[in-house]
Each structure stands twice: as structure tokens, then as C-alpha cells.
Design an enzyme around this catalytic site. Structure first.
Site, PDB file in Angstrom:
ATOM      1  CB  THR A  28      -5.399 -36.006 -55.554  1.00 22.54           C
ATOM      2  OG1 THR A  28      -5.929 -34.875 -56.240  1.00 22.54           O
ATOM      3  CG2 THR A  28      -5.691 -37.253 -56.347  1.00 22.54           C
ATOM      4  CB  SER A  73      -7.575 -24.889 -55.048  1.00 19.13           C
ATOM      5  OG  SER A  73      -7.012 -25.763 -55.982  1.00 19.13           O
TER       6      SER A  73
END
Ligand code: ASP
Length: 354
Positions: A28, A73
Site C-alpha cells: 500500500t 500477499s
């Protein structure tokens, strides 16, 4: 894996006091809106536009950026190998390293790096952000600036924190003691079983007695073979024999992290004990890690853990699952099962209390 090198001109090279390498992997942190208003990974070469105060740190910065920054992820052991090798190859020329990484698997990467890069005398600080750097209220700016300060901090010529750490939400945590516990708030990480190594307020206050002190003869070793033949078995009331069988008898399995209750307790059901016994007799390591974030495994304290002790389940003490899993991967990559077994109960880089 493809990556590119970017030189950041901090506009004060003459005054530069330390040389820090940033490794930008994604997450992010580095998102910015494109012309359509969609969040996409930004070009790290433009960091000074987002963070002009970087110039005031008087650091010489080298940035290695993944060509295709990733959501964490998607992190795989190959990425850990890439990061560890970049650090190993650039170790001599830099005073410290900051790894920008998504928060989702940051605790796994920090743990893995702590086992892959042993004999550290320089800091490796992982950080990221809960809100992209392009957002007004983003935590990215503070996280990066403070991480760079910590990566460059020295006393009497020696690094203040010669460890792999996570810096997040004003706290510096030992990487292999950390876990992500929060997906919405800025203090995303906790280290229940080890105190913070530093707290950043008006000043950065270092908790010197908690920070690892390398010996004078310490030299960096790269352990970059990883064996991922590991599984996690999380116990729960009602778990069935066929599910446990599926995990413990799976092809190629070399070790299993068994997540137990409380201080390392498991149901005493005969089928479970027989299956565990068979697994251990087949040479597979079974490591007992508690589902509780705080406290430790004490096999034999209750009747519900005494048999585990007797059949050869290894106590993982107060290790996190992230540390246990990555330690097994690195140890099995480097050693045979017997040596790995011995090392699991001992602290190698401060990952468990002895
Ligand atoms: N999914 C993101 C990642 O881990 C979340 C973050 O960066 O905080 O890459």
C-alpha cells in the site's frame, strides 16, 4: 526477479552522514492515483515529489525497486532470497537498509530475513503503510522518515540497532517477534513476547538493554537455501481425524507447526496422539506453537500436553508462528532434519526466550 536501481539526489551529498539503501517491493505504501483516479504502484524515482523532506535527512540514498511492485500477499520465498541477496551484496557500502513492504506478510519476511542474514552489525528496517503515500493522512511519510533515521543511527561508529526490525506506528519491534494484529489502525504490529526496541516520539528513544549486541568478531552470513516443505496445523474443537491425516500424511512434508491451545495443550484423543507419533517416527518435525499471541508453550504443565512431550513434539517456546515457519524453512534448507530439530528449541537470532 527483475529490479532496477535508482539514485535519489538528496541535494546535500556533501553533508551526507550515512549511506542507506531502500529496497522497494510494493504494498500500500507506494500507491498513487493514476489519471483515472485508480490506485496503482507509483514510480519510486518520484519519491521526492511525495516526500521533499527526505532532503533534510542528509543521507545518501540508493533505491532498488522491484520492476513490478507487488502486494505482499504475493510474497514467496524467491522474493526473500532476492531481498537477502541484494542486502548481502550491498552490505559493505551501506550503513543500513530499509525494506518497503506490504503489511500483510511483513512479519513473515522480517522473520525470514532474520534467519537468512545472520551475524548482522547493521540495521535492516522493514516498514510500509496502512494508507498510500498519495493520501493526505497517510502514515507512509512518518514511517519512511523514521525508518531511515533508525537505519542511519550510530553511536561511537556502531549501529544503534543491528537487527532485522519492523518500524510501524511509532514503535520499532524485533522482526521475528512481530505479527500483524490490526488491518485498520496505524499501529498494525505487536510484539507480545518481547519489548519494543525503540519508541519514536519527540525523540527516538532506544531500549538499549533489549537490542542485540553483536560480538566484535561478527561477520555477515547469507543462508539463502529455503525448503518450503512445511505445513501449519491449527487445532480447534471438532477437528476431524481425516483433516489431520490429510495434513500430517501429505506428500513431501518435512515439518509441521502445530498451533495448540494456551500453554501448548492439545486434545488427548487417541487417534490424534497415534497420528502424531507415526508422523514423528517418520522423521517429520512437529513443532508446538501456541495460538495465544502472548505467553509460551510449556509442555508437561497440563496433562493435555504431557503426551506431546513424551512422543517427541518439540516445544516452540514463545515463538510466533511466522518465526517458527520461516525458521524451519531456512534451517531445513541449510541442514538435515536432525540438526534442524536441535536448532528449533534454541534461540538463533533472539526469536525465542530461553
Ligand atoms: N495488501 C497490502 C500488502 O500487504 C496491504 C498493505 O500494504 O498494507 O501488500
Amino acid at each position: 526477479m527483475n529490479f532496477k536501481q535508482i539514485q535519489i539526489n538528496t541535494a546535500s551529498p556533501i553533508k551526507s552522514q550515512s549511506k542507506v539503501m531502500i529496497i522497494y517491493t510494493g504494498g500500500t505504501f507506494g500507491m498513487a492515483h493514476d489519471s483515472n483516479g485508480v490506485l496503482v504502484p507509483f514510480d519510486f524515482a518520484l519519491i521526492l515529489e511525495h516526500l521533499p523532506t527526505l532532503r533534510n535527512l542528509y543521507l545518501e540514498l540508493t533505491v532498488i525497486s522491484f520492476n513490478n511492485p507487488i502486494d505482499s500477499s504475493n510474497i514467496q520465498p524467491e522474493h526473500w532470497q532476492t531481498i537477502a541477496r541484494i542486502i548481502f551484496e550491498n552490505y559493505k557500502e551501506h550503513d543500513g537498509f530499509v525494506v518497503l513492504h506490504g503489511t500483510d506478510t511483513m512479519a513473515f519476511t522480517a522473520s525470514a530475513l532474520s534467519f537468512m542474514l545472520q551475524g548482522l552489525t547493521k540495521p535492516i528496517i522493514l516498514t510500509g503503510a496502512q494508507l498510500p503515500i498519495s493520501e493526505t493522512r497517510s502514515d507512509a511519510r512518518e514511517n519512511l522518515i523514521t525508518s531511515l533515521e533508525i537505519a542511519a543511527a550510530k553511536r561511537e561508529g556502531k549501529a544503534m540497532v543491528p537487527e532485522v526490525c519492523i518500524y510501524f506506528g511509532n514503535e520499532l519491534l524485533r522482526g521475528n517477534r512481530s505479527r500483524k494484529t490490526e488491518s485498520m489502525h496505524f499501529d498494525a504490529f505487536q510484539s507480545e513476547n518481547y519489548p519494543p526496541l525503540a519508541k519514536a516520539g519527540v525523540k527516538i528513544e532506544y531500549n538499549e538493554s533489549a537490542i542485540y549486541k553483536p560480538s566484535a568478531t561478527e561477520s555477515l552470513r547469507l543462508l539463502d537455501k529455503i525448503d518450503p516443505s512445511i505445513s501449519i496445523l491449527k487445532l480447534f474443537p471438532g477437528i476431524t481425524e481425516s483433516i489431520v491425516r490429510g495434513v500430517l500424511l501429505s506428500d513431501g512434508l518435512k515439518a509441521v507447526v502445530m498451533e495448540t491451545y494456551g500453554s501448548g495443550n492439545a486434545p488427548t484423543t487417541k487417534w490424534l496422539m497415534d497420528l502424531l507419533k507415526e508422523t514423528i517416527l517418520n522423521g517429520i518435525i512437529v513443532l508446538n506453537i501456541s495460538q495465544c499471541p502472548g505467553g509460551m508453550v510449556l509442555q508437561g504443565r497440563y496433562e493435555t500436553s504431557r503426551t506431546l512431550q513424551e512422543i517427541g513434539v518439540i516445544s516452540g517456546g514463545d515463538m510466533t508462528t511466522e518465526a517458527a515457519l520461516t525458521k524451519l524453512m531456512v534451517m531445513l534448507g541449510e541442514n538435515g532434519s536432525i540438526e534442524t530439530k536441535i536448532k528449533m528449541g534454541k534461540s538463533i537470532v533472539g526469536e525465542l526466550t530461553q
